[in-house]
Design a protein around this motif. Structure first.
Motif, PDB file in Angstrom:
ATOM      1  N   SER C 190       0.803  -1.171   0.030  1.00 28.36           N
ATOM      2  CA  SER C 190      -0.021  -0.001   0.008  1.00 28.36           C
ATOM      3  C   SER C 190       0.818   1.424   0.042  1.00 28.36           C
ATOM      4  CB  SER C 190      -0.905   0.081   1.083  1.00 28.36           C
ATOM      5  OG  SER C 190      -0.202   0.138   2.433  1.00 28.36           O
ATOM      6  N   ILE C 191       2.096   1.143   0.431  1.00 33.80           N
ATOM      7  CA  ILE C 191       2.872   2.398   0.429  1.00 33.80           C
ATOM      8  C   ILE C 191       2.975   2.915  -0.951  1.00 33.80           C
ATOM      9  CG2 ILE C 191       5.254   3.309   0.731  1.00 33.80           C
ATOM     10  CD1 ILE C 191       5.449   0.868   2.917  1.00 33.80           C
ATOM     11  N   TRP C 192       3.167   1.999  -1.805  1.00 36.96           N
ATOM     12  CA  TRP C 192       3.345   2.603  -3.405  1.00 36.96           C
ATOM     13  C   TRP C 192       1.985   2.749  -4.200  1.00 36.96           C
ATOM     14  CZ3 TRP C 192       6.907  -0.589  -0.652  1.00 36.96           C
ATOM     15  CH2 TRP C 192       7.693  -0.042  -0.626  1.00 36.96           C
ATOM     16  N   SER C 193       0.895   2.674  -3.373  1.00 41.57           N
ATOM     17  CA  SER C 193      -0.606   3.005  -4.098  1.00 41.57           C
ATOM     18  C   SER C 193      -1.041   4.163  -3.819  1.00 41.57           C
ATOM     19  CB  SER C 193      -1.483   1.651  -3.714  1.00 41.57           C
ATOM     20  OG  SER C 193      -1.466   1.849  -2.068  1.00 41.57           O
ATOM     21  N   LYS C 194      -0.188   5.057  -3.212  1.00 34.89           N
ATOM     22  CA  LYS C 194      -0.738   6.218  -2.725  1.00 34.89           C
ATOM     23  C   LYS C 194      -0.365   7.490  -3.626  1.00 34.89           C
ATOM     24  CE  LYS C 194      -2.291   4.750   1.424  1.00 34.89           C
ATOM     25  NZ  LYS C 194      -3.412   4.689   1.136  1.00 34.89           N
ATOM     26  N   GLY C 195       0.494   7.053  -4.699  1.00 36.74           N
ATOM     27  CA  GLY C 195       0.877   8.006  -5.606  1.00 36.74           C
ATOM     28  C   GLY C 195       2.075   8.983  -5.202  1.00 36.74           C
ATOM     29  N   THR C 423       5.968   3.430  -9.932  1.00 40.53           N
ATOM     30  CA  THR C 423       5.499   4.051  -8.458  1.00 40.53           C
ATOM     31  C   THR C 423       6.611   3.860  -7.526  1.00 40.53           C
ATOM     32  OG1 THR C 423       4.821   1.672  -7.708  1.00 40.53           O
ATOM     33  CG2 THR C 423       3.278   3.325  -8.711  1.00 40.53           C
ATOM     34  N   GLY C 424       7.803   3.446  -7.803  1.00 43.95           N
ATOM     35  CA  GLY C 424       8.826   3.653  -6.800  1.00 43.95           C
ATOM     36  C   GLY C 424       8.936   2.357  -6.210  1.00 43.95           C
ATOM     37  N   ILE C 425       7.877   1.500  -6.532  1.00 44.84           N
ATOM     38  CA  ILE C 425       7.995  -0.184  -5.950  1.00 44.84           C
ATOM     39  C   ILE C 425       9.322  -0.978  -6.305  1.00 44.84           C
ATOM     40  CG2 ILE C 425       6.254  -1.263  -7.682  1.00 44.84           C
ATOM     41  CD1 ILE C 425       4.862  -2.512  -4.963  1.00 44.84           C
ATOM     42  N   GLN C 426       9.793  -1.939  -5.660  1.00 45.37           N
ATOM     43  CA  GLN C 426      10.750  -2.644  -5.870  1.00 45.37           C
ATOM     44  C   GLN C 426      10.326  -3.523  -7.267  1.00 45.37           C
ATOM     45  OE1 GLN C 426      14.332  -3.949  -6.818  1.00 45.37           O
ATOM     46  NE2 GLN C 426      14.055  -2.061  -5.332  1.00 45.37           N
ATOM     47  N   SER C 427      11.073  -3.883  -8.262  1.00 44.71           N
ATOM     48  CA  SER C 427      10.400  -4.978  -9.077  1.00 44.71           C
ATOM     49  C   SER C 427      11.438  -5.814  -9.610  1.00 44.71           C
ATOM     50  CB  SER C 427       9.841  -4.213 -10.182  1.00 44.71           C
ATOM     51  OG  SER C 427      10.846  -3.224 -10.895  1.00 44.71           O
ATOM     52  N   GLY C 428      12.845  -5.602  -9.280  1.00 45.18           N
ATOM     53  CA  GLY C 428      13.943  -6.276  -9.566  1.00 45.18           C
ATOM     54  C   GLY C 428      14.149  -7.489  -8.742  1.00 45.18           C
ATOM     55  N   HIS C 429      14.401  -6.965  -7.550  1.00 47.42           N
ATOM     56  CA  HIS C 429      14.785  -7.905  -6.296  1.00 47.42           C
ATOM     57  C   HIS C 429      13.838  -9.092  -6.329  1.00 47.42           C
ATOM     58  CE1 HIS C 429      15.520  -9.298  -2.261  1.00 47.42           C
ATOM     59  NE2 HIS C 429      16.635  -9.239  -2.538  1.00 47.42           N
ATOM     60  N   THR C 430      14.356 -10.184  -6.128  1.00 48.01           N
ATOM     61  CA  THR C 430      13.387 -11.452  -5.970  1.00 48.01           C
ATOM     62  C   THR C 430      13.979 -12.093  -4.680  1.00 48.01           C
ATOM     63  OG1 THR C 430      15.170 -12.826  -7.010  1.00 48.01           O
ATOM     64  CG2 THR C 430      13.089 -12.192  -8.330  1.00 48.01           C
ATOM     65  N   MET C 431      12.958 -12.691  -3.907  1.00 44.48           N
ATOM     66  CA  MET C 431      13.049 -13.335  -2.686  1.00 44.48           C
ATOM     67  C   MET C 431      13.757 -14.726  -3.029  1.00 44.48           C
ATOM     68  SD  MET C 431      11.368 -11.491  -0.670  1.00 44.48           S
ATOM     69  CE  MET C 431      11.157 -12.500   0.738  1.00 44.48           C
ATOM     70  N   VAL C 432      14.221 -15.286  -1.994  1.00 42.69           N
ATOM     71  CA  VAL C 432      14.528 -16.699  -1.980  1.00 42.69           C
ATOM     72  C   VAL C 432      13.940 -17.498  -0.850  1.00 42.69           C
ATOM     73  CG1 VAL C 432      16.995 -16.075  -2.988  1.00 42.69           C
ATOM     74  CG2 VAL C 432      16.641 -16.359  -0.480  1.00 42.69           C
ATOM     75  N   VAL C 433      14.215 -18.719  -0.851  1.00 40.88           N
ATOM     76  CA  VAL C 433      13.835 -19.523   0.390  1.00 40.88           C
ATOM     77  C   VAL C 433      14.744 -20.037   1.176  1.00 40.88           C
ATOM     78  CG1 VAL C 433      11.943 -21.398   0.955  1.00 40.88           C
ATOM     79  CG2 VAL C 433      11.652 -20.199  -1.173  1.00 40.88           C
ATOM     80  N   MET C 434      14.908 -20.091   2.227  1.00 43.72           N
ATOM     81  CA  MET C 434      16.073 -20.848   3.245  1.00 43.72           C
ATOM     82  C   MET C 434      15.147 -21.827   3.946  1.00 43.72           C
ATOM     83  SD  MET C 434      15.436 -19.898   6.576  1.00 43.72           S
ATOM     84  CE  MET C 434      16.908 -20.328   6.925  1.00 43.72           C
ATOM     85  N   GLN C 435      16.134 -22.790   4.334  1.00 42.97           N
ATOM     86  CA  GLN C 435      15.697 -23.858   5.204  1.00 42.97           C
ATOM     87  C   GLN C 435      16.960 -24.491   6.094  1.00 42.97           C
ATOM     88  OE1 GLN C 435      15.002 -27.541   3.213  1.00 42.97           O
ATOM     89  NE2 GLN C 435      13.111 -28.021   4.691  1.00 42.97           N
ATOM     90  N   TRP C 436      16.323 -24.621   7.381  1.00 41.45           N
ATOM     91  CA  TRP C 436      17.449 -25.042   8.258  1.00 41.45           C
ATOM     92  C   TRP C 436      17.581 -26.502   8.173  1.00 41.45           C
ATOM     93  CZ3 TRP C 436      20.640 -22.063  11.250  1.00 41.45           C
ATOM     94  CH2 TRP C 436      20.232 -20.679  11.254  1.00 41.45           C
ATOM     95  N   GLN C 437      18.795 -26.903   7.822  1.00 38.52           N
ATOM     96  CA  GLN C 437      19.148 -28.318   7.629  1.00 38.52           C
ATOM     97  C   GLN C 437      20.268 -28.726   8.492  1.00 38.52           C
ATOM     98  OE1 GLN C 437      19.765 -28.640   3.340  1.00 38.52           O
ATOM     99  NE2 GLN C 437      17.755 -28.222   2.784  1.00 38.52           N
ATOM    100  N   ASN C 438      20.179 -29.529   9.469  1.00 36.68           N
ATOM    101  CA  ASN C 438      21.091 -29.958  10.323  1.00 36.68           C
ATOM    102  C   ASN C 438      21.863 -28.976  11.010  1.00 36.68           C
ATOM    103  OD1 ASN C 438      20.637 -32.833   9.888  1.00 36.68           O
ATOM    104  ND2 ASN C 438      21.983 -32.790   7.840  1.00 36.68           N
ATOM    105  N   GLY C 439      21.247 -28.170  11.475  1.00 38.36           N
ATOM    106  CA  GLY C 439      21.637 -26.776  11.994  1.00 38.36           C
ATOM    107  C   GLY C 439      22.336 -25.795  11.366  1.00 38.36           C
ATOM    108  N   ALA C 440      22.094 -25.903  10.091  1.00 43.21           N
ATOM    109  CA  ALA C 440      23.110 -24.906   9.166  1.00 43.21           C
ATOM    110  C   ALA C 440      21.726 -24.228   8.271  1.00 43.21           C
ATOM    111  CB  ALA C 440      23.915 -25.510   8.213  1.00 43.21           C
ATOM    112  N   LYS C 441      22.095 -23.013   8.046  1.00 44.87           N
ATOM    113  CA  LYS C 441      20.886 -22.489   7.260  1.00 44.87           C
ATOM    114  C   LYS C 441      21.340 -22.701   5.762  1.00 44.87           C
ATOM    115  CE  LYS C 441      19.275 -17.844   8.308  1.00 44.87           C
ATOM    116  NZ  LYS C 441      19.679 -16.164   8.245  1.00 44.87           N
TER     117      LYS C 441
END
Lengths: 318, 285, 459, 242
Positions: C190-195, C423-441
């Motif tokens: 909503s931050i980037w929907s106010k114009g 609008t100033g909204i971020q469009s290039g950056h992408t999310m990743v998924v992390m998972q804890w495996q045997n005590g390591a990220k």
């Protein structure tokens, strides 16, 4: 001689000096936006003064601690925000509607709760506030947890400031008028001995409700004005118990039950927290805690009471 | 079955809530002081347990042996240094002072320990019985609550000082006539109240993460319970705790989860309208 | 003695001034004192602002005058530093996030200044940066006043406070004063929907958070629709994540079925009741969460109830290093969408900006602040990098020019891609998924950057 | 001339405990009625019911031909019933004069009333002329009792309820009290109901006495008659003659 005559006004030299100071102060408030860049600081000083004074209007006069004072602020803010966001209402209409909605709420709250005494009243009002908080937090029609944000076209800091000045003056004058009237005397009597007050013909329940309605009206105006200035409202900022506690602190710091006490306390405590927050971002809350504890231990009767004590002592020595 | 499980869970939490509120109601009963810093003492206890666990490997349950006397000492210091001055003052004054103490404690913790949330991973095996599963940590918390409530009851009914606390709670002026030193009783009650809060902190460490400014939530919870049960009534506090615990857990079955916290407050307001001094409150206070 | 003091406090005899001149004199006196005190406040406040705002302006102009008259070579008369103003929630409910973000920015500023500052072409000068920050106590009204203070102090650029709500309170001030406001911790769409024109985001908005998790599950070759339970906290950020997730599911036609969808109260002491209800709906995976404490409690509750799901993905909490130290082996197999992981390497993308890799960021932060950073610190540091890039590329300290420059930037940093929409909204950056495996990220999605395969279903 | 106050079968229970059992009596206009009984007999509860602080479980209270059962205290007061409290409850932070003035402000003066409507005069009437500016909270115990009367008089009552008025007063003060009560009745036409658990003082100034025990009226008559009543002697004085 009737006690009501006592509000009569005689112009003495001291009084005219006082009036001059008040006028200078008012003039300063009116021209402030022309030379003062951080007008929102003045805005929020006045906003807090209204919150502290409206708390005082009920608690200071009746002796009942309204621990849910912020519910009026929150509801006033929400009603005005909803009007501005959904109905594109004029901000003036929205602010007045916010105040009226809160006074209506105050009436509703007063009916069941004015039977409660002392801490029971305090915690019942606190619970009502929390119930509002949680309800608004999960109620989609009022924006639920994400809150509401005003269109930027409503953001007019200087206009908002002048409306705030008017509301603050109206609030302090109302407190003055109430405390000098028969109404104020009834509240004083209720605070000191409610059973006796009833037995001399004072309708305590009625007067308490009326006081809460006034208190709610001004707190509602403060809330509506705050959202107009901040342009954003969500349940944690609208129904924050800290706002109640800060209002209480301000009223007590200045002098509870007095007209001018919450004005001094509000301005002082707000400016203090503001400056401390700016200068010492990591330890300002520690300093604030020390100050509050210090006030209780050193000047438990507030700034007004303490200065009165000091003056009496000085006069005694003379 | 789910309902039964939630009721059991609610009872267990309720007992802990009740004990949390016991500390508050004891202080109110003796000196009519509403201690806004109550929850902050819980956090102090929780942090003590956290560090004992992290630095010395002391099990949180064992650390109660430290946090309770530590809380007692802290309570006495706070009483003698600060609270004593406002015991005879109007209610608002003590409210204001304890708010200051609360600000001071939480901001000091914030400054010293950073705002990060802290938790420890000690788990007890769940208890299964009659088709009901009770998480082990919650069962331990309930057991702790029962022990504290029992000890407090024995103290209040069997010892001189316990009886003195009850006498002052019931009628401070006649207690004075009976030769009880109200100053000493107040100090003792404040010490015990803080000791309870601080030891509850150790148990809280078993159940959830804590952070420096999280005390106000415990204060609010204790307020509601105490008033629900009737100010100054230890039995009322336990009862109020159980009511809130059960309602909190069961309500989430029938209501949108996010709205359940409102139920406790609404019940409180309704109870106060019907019985203006709480469930177990004295008449005409 | 104390009793007497309180008596005099409560004795408001002037309130009931029954015609006694003594009482009236008392009012006059107290009112007089009150006014003097008020005046003192106004005077002190005025003096403070004079020294902080107007004061700095006069010193720079006077120094300009003296230099022009005494020296012969063309002296430098422009600004001597780049000032970046912000408030952060350093106390209150958002304090841990606020402190982490501020630390990230401090680390960036230190590294810029160590390298001599940013070259500003229009001034033909290399200038150091100065951060001006205040504590907003997680309160919107403080944000409103403190951003006006920053504007009055004449800062060059603004950084938003952590969180969407506080960012929304700062935005109108930045917008009306034409100052760039970069958001690093406000994820609500909503931050980037106010114009707003001047509000720019460096992080993926909330609606994008859950999508990589869902994409990853979509890839796990299940023939029947995967049964999903949505269990998010009740706050602006989590709700925007859920909204985005539901929109994604609707677009995948039959790959998922939502069997449970409820918000929870983040301050609850236990989530046992809702978790039992979730169990009754027998979902394959649970996707939800909100913040740190509630996330930990949910994991603990799942364990104590003996529940098992093929995957649990929560917001925020698993990404925090404390998640492992607090929960130990319980952390294993819990997944989270993440804005950033230190083991991600984007150096082979170009243009790569910033001379710092994720691993270097991790170790430098660790040695500066004696604790491991989380993605909030990385976001904040990245905010600095992006601003630095736009200042050097545009060669200007003018917010409007730098804002326009940001529209045309498409760069890579240790945090990933930066590119904004209209609008100033971020469009290039992408999310990743992390998972804890045997005590390591481990980063488990997207495959291109994964450090370890996704453990699914959880054993 | 009818009765000013009439109670019909008034009963009150507190959580099962019967404090008042079917009390019926009437008070004639201008009468001074004494109400005696041991502690816990229900005297204060009865006053609380008449003045509207408590509601009876059953029965009716009629004042000046108007049913006032369960009417709120402030309305009862405005109809012309004033009371004093056994333990004085003044507005502690107000001065003596302000206490009386506040009452004058909220009371409902009767056109035929003879009581003064000036605060100073009322204070002088009860002997507080020298304490006008003193905060009520700092008065001595007997002075507070006088203030109770002053405040009651300021509401120009037709009926004055005096609750354990002489308790704790010295001999000279209590004789002042009985003189004043006589004069109120004679000179100002105020009807008075006066409770006391000590009989002596009351006997000198009242015309009729009701004896209350365990919530019941066990005897009524002139003081002389009551003192001789066997039941009263047994229940009230434990069998020994006064």
């Amino acid at each position: 001689m009737s006690p009501l005559k006592l509000t009569g006004f005689t112009l003495t030299r001291r009084r005219s000096a006082e009036m001059a100071v008040i006028l200078v102060l008012l003039a300063l408030l009116l021209v402030a936006p022309t030379f003062f860049a951080r007008i929102s600081v003045l805005f929020f000083i006045l906003n807090w003064i209204v919150l502290a004074e409206s708390f005082n209007m009920f608690a200071g006069l009746t002796g009942y601690v309204n621990f849910g004072h912020v519910v009026f602020y929150g509801v006033g803010g929400y009603v005005s925000a909803l009007l501005m966001v959904n109905a594109h209402a004029s901000p003036y209409v929205a602010v007045i509607a916010g105040g009226l909605a809160s006074s209506l709420l105050a009436l509703g709250i007063s009916l069941p709760t004015t039977r409660l005494r002392g801490a029971y009243f305090a915690i019942a009002t606190l619970s009502i506030n929390e119930a509002f908080f949680v309800t608004f937090d999960s109620w989609d029609a009022v924006g639920s947890a994400p809150g509401l944000s005003l269109p930027i076209s409503y953001y007019q800091p200087v206009v908002e400031y002048y409306v705030m000045v008017v509301v603050a003056i109206a609030c302090v004058l109302s407190m003055y008028a109430i405390s000098k009237s028969k109404f104020g005397i009834a509240l004083q009597a209720i605070r000191q001995q409610e059973v006796t007050a009833n037995s001399i013909g004072i309708n305590a329940a009625y007067y308490k409700s009326l006081a809460l309605v006034f208190s709610g009206f001004f707190a509602g105006l403060a809330g509506a004005l705050a959202i107009w200035q901040i342009t954003f409202i969500d349940p944690p900022s609208a129904f924050n118990v800290t706002i109640t506690v800060t209002s209480i602190s301000m009223a007590m710091l200045g002098g509870l039950g007095t007209v001018i006490g919450p004005v001094i306390g509000g301005a002082l405590l707000y400016e203090l927290t503001d400056l401390l927050g700016l200068s010492y971002p990591f330890i300002h809350l520690i300093i604030l805690g020390v100050i509050i504890v210090g006030v209780v231990l050193v000047i438990p009767d507030g700034i007004l009471g303490a200065s009165r004590r000091v003056l009496t002592k000085v006069r005694g020595r003379r | 079955m789910l309902l039964a499980e939630l009721v059991v869970l609610g009872l267990a939490y309720g007992l802990l809530f009740g004990v949390l509120a016991l500390g508050l109601t004891l202080i109110w009963g003796v000196m009519k002081v509403v201690n806004i810093a109550h929850g902050d003492f819980v956090i102090v206890g929780a942090y003590s347990s956290y560090w004992l666990f992290v630095l010395a490997g002391v099990h949180p349950i064992l650390s109660i042996l430290f946090t309770a006397p530590f809380g007692f000492g802290l309570g006495i210091i706070v009483y003698l240094g600060l609270v004593r001055r406002v015991v005879h003052a109007p209610e608002l004054m003590s409210l204001f002072l304890t708010f200051g103490i609360s600000t001071l404690i939480s901001s000091l913790l914030l400054y010293i320990y950073s705002p990060n949330q802290r938790a420890i991973s000690v788990t007890f095996p769940s208890i299964n019985g009659l088709g009901v599963v009770l998480p082990g940590n919650v069962a331990i918390a309930a057991a702790y609550a029962v022990v504290v409530a029992t000890l407090l009851r024995i103290f209040l009914t069997k010892t001189y000082w316990g009886k003195a606390i009850r006498a002052v709670t019931e009628d401070s002026s006649s207690a004075l006539l009976m030769g009880i030193n109200p100053e000493a009783v107040s100090m003792l009650a404040f010490g015990i109240g803080v000791a309870i809060a601080s030891s509850v902190g150790s148990v809280v460490m078993l159940l959830q993460a804590v952070y420096p400014t999280g005390g106000s939530e415990f204060t609010l919870l204790a307020f509601v319970i105490v008033v629900l049960g009737g100010l100054g009534s230890p039995f009322g506090a336990l009862l109020g705790g159980i009511v809130i615990g059960v309602v909190d857990n069961v309500a989430s079955l029938y209501l949108p989860a996010a709205a359940t916290p409102a139920i406790g407050f609404i019940i409180l307001v309704i109870v106060l309208i019907v019985r203006p001094s709480g469930i177990m409150g004295a008449k005409g206070r | 003695m104390n009793r007497n003091t309180y008596k005099s406090h409560t004795s408001n005899s002037e309130m009931l001034a029954f015609g006694e001149s003594k009482a009236r004199r008392a009012i006059s006196r107290t009112a007089g004192i009150g006014i003097v005190v008020l005046l003192l406040i106004v005077a002190l406040g005025g003096a403070y602002y004079y020294t902080t705002t107007l004061g700095s302006a006069t010193t720079s102009s006077s120094s300009g005058q003296t230099t022009t008259t005494t020296t012969t070579t063309t002296p430098y008369t422009g600004p001597t530093k780049i000032t970046i103003g912000m408030t952060m929630p350093l106390s209150g409910s958002l304090a841990s996030d606020g402190v982490m973000s501020l630390d990230g920015l401090k680390m960036w500023a230190a590294s810029v200044n160590a390298s001599g500052g940013i070259y500003v072409k229009s001034l033909n000068h290399r200038l150091p940066v100065q951060l001006i920050y205040y504590d907003d106590t997680s309160t919107a009204s403080v944000v409103a006043t403190d951003y006006q203070q920053l504007v009055a102090q004449g800062v060059n650029f603004l950084v938003a406070p952590y969180s969407s709500g506080l960012t929304l309170a700062a935005a109108p001030i930045a917008e009306t004063n034409h100052l760039l406001l970069i958001s690093h911790g406000g994820a609500s769409d909503s931050i980037w929907s106010k114009g707003y024109k001047y509000v720019v985001g460096v992080l993926s908005p909330g609606s994008q958070y859950a999508i990589p998790v869902l994409q990853m599950l979509e890839n796990q070759n299940s023939s029947t629709p995967l049964k999903v339970a949505f269990f998010f906290g009740n706050d602006a950020f989590s709700i925007s994540v859920k909204t985005g997730a539901l929109a994604f599911i609707n677009s995948t036609s039959g790959k998922f079925s939502v069997v449970y969808n409820q918000l929870y109260d983040e301050s609850a002491t236990s989530y046992t009741a809702q978790l039992s209800q979730i169990q009754a709906a027998s979902p394959d995976v649970v996707i939800g969460g909100a913040h740190f404490a509630d996330g930990e409690t949910i994991v603990k509750n799942i364990q104590s109830l003996g529940l098992h799901f093929k995957m649990v993905s929560l917001l925020v909490a698993p990404d925090d290093p404390h998640f492992l130290s607090d929960l130990g082996s319980l952390a294993n197999n819990v997944a989270a969408p993440s804005q950033w992981e230190s083991n991600l390497d984007f150096t082979h993308f170009s243009p790569y900006y910033g001379n710092i890799t994720g691993a270097q960021f991790l170790s430098q932060f660790q040695s500066s602040f004696n604790m491991p950073p989380n993605y909030e610190a990385a976001e904040a540091y990245n905010t600095g990098l992006v601003l630095q890039r736009a200042i050097s590329d545009s060669g200007s300290l003018n917010s409007t020019i730098v804002r326009n420059q940001l529209s045309s930037e498409n760069i890579w940093t240790f945090y990933g891609n930066f590119q904004i929409g209209p609008t100033g909204i971020q469009s290039g950056h992408t999310m990743v998924v992390m998972q804890w495996q045997n005590g390591a990220k481990q980063t488990v999605w997207p495959r291109a950057v994964a450090t370890s395969p996704f453990v699914y279903p959880a054993p | 001339m009818g009765d000013l106050l009439r109670l019909t079968q008034v009963a009150k229970r507190f959580s099962g405990l019967e404090v008042l059992k079917d009390i019926s009596f009437e008070v004639a206009e201008g009468e001074v009625l004494g109400l005696i009984g041991p502690n816990g007999a229900g005297k204060t509860t009865l006053f609380n019911i008449i003045s509207g602080i408590l509601k009876p479980n059953s029965g009716r209270v009629v004042f000046a031909s108007k049913d006032i059962t369960g009417l709120p205290t402030h309305r009862v007061s405005r109809l012309g019933i004033a009371r004093t409290f056994q333990i004085p409850q003044p507005f502690a932070e107000m001065t003596v004069l302000e206490n009386v003035r506040a009452t004058l402000l909220f009371s409902n003066p009767r056109p035929e009333g003879k009581l003064p409507r000036d605060a100073k005069e009322i204070c002088e009437m009860v002997g507080l002329g020298g304490r006008l500016e003193q905060p009520a909270g700092s008065l001595s115990a007997p002075e507070k009792k006088r203030l109770e009367v002053a405040r009651a008089l300021a509401s120009s009552p037709r009926l004055l309820l005096l609750d354990e008025f002489a308790a704790g007063l010295t001999l000279s003060e209590s004789s002042w009290a009985s003189e004043m009560i006589k004069s109120l009745s004679k000179d100002y036409g105020v009807t008075i109901v006066w409770t006391e658990h000590v009989m002596k003082i009351l006997m000198r100034s009242v015309e009729r006495v009701l004896v209350l025990q365990s919530g019941e009226v066990i005897a009524s008559g002139t003081p002389a008659e009551v003192v001789k009543n066997e039941l009263v002697l047994k229940a009230y004085f434990g069998g020994k003659p006064a």
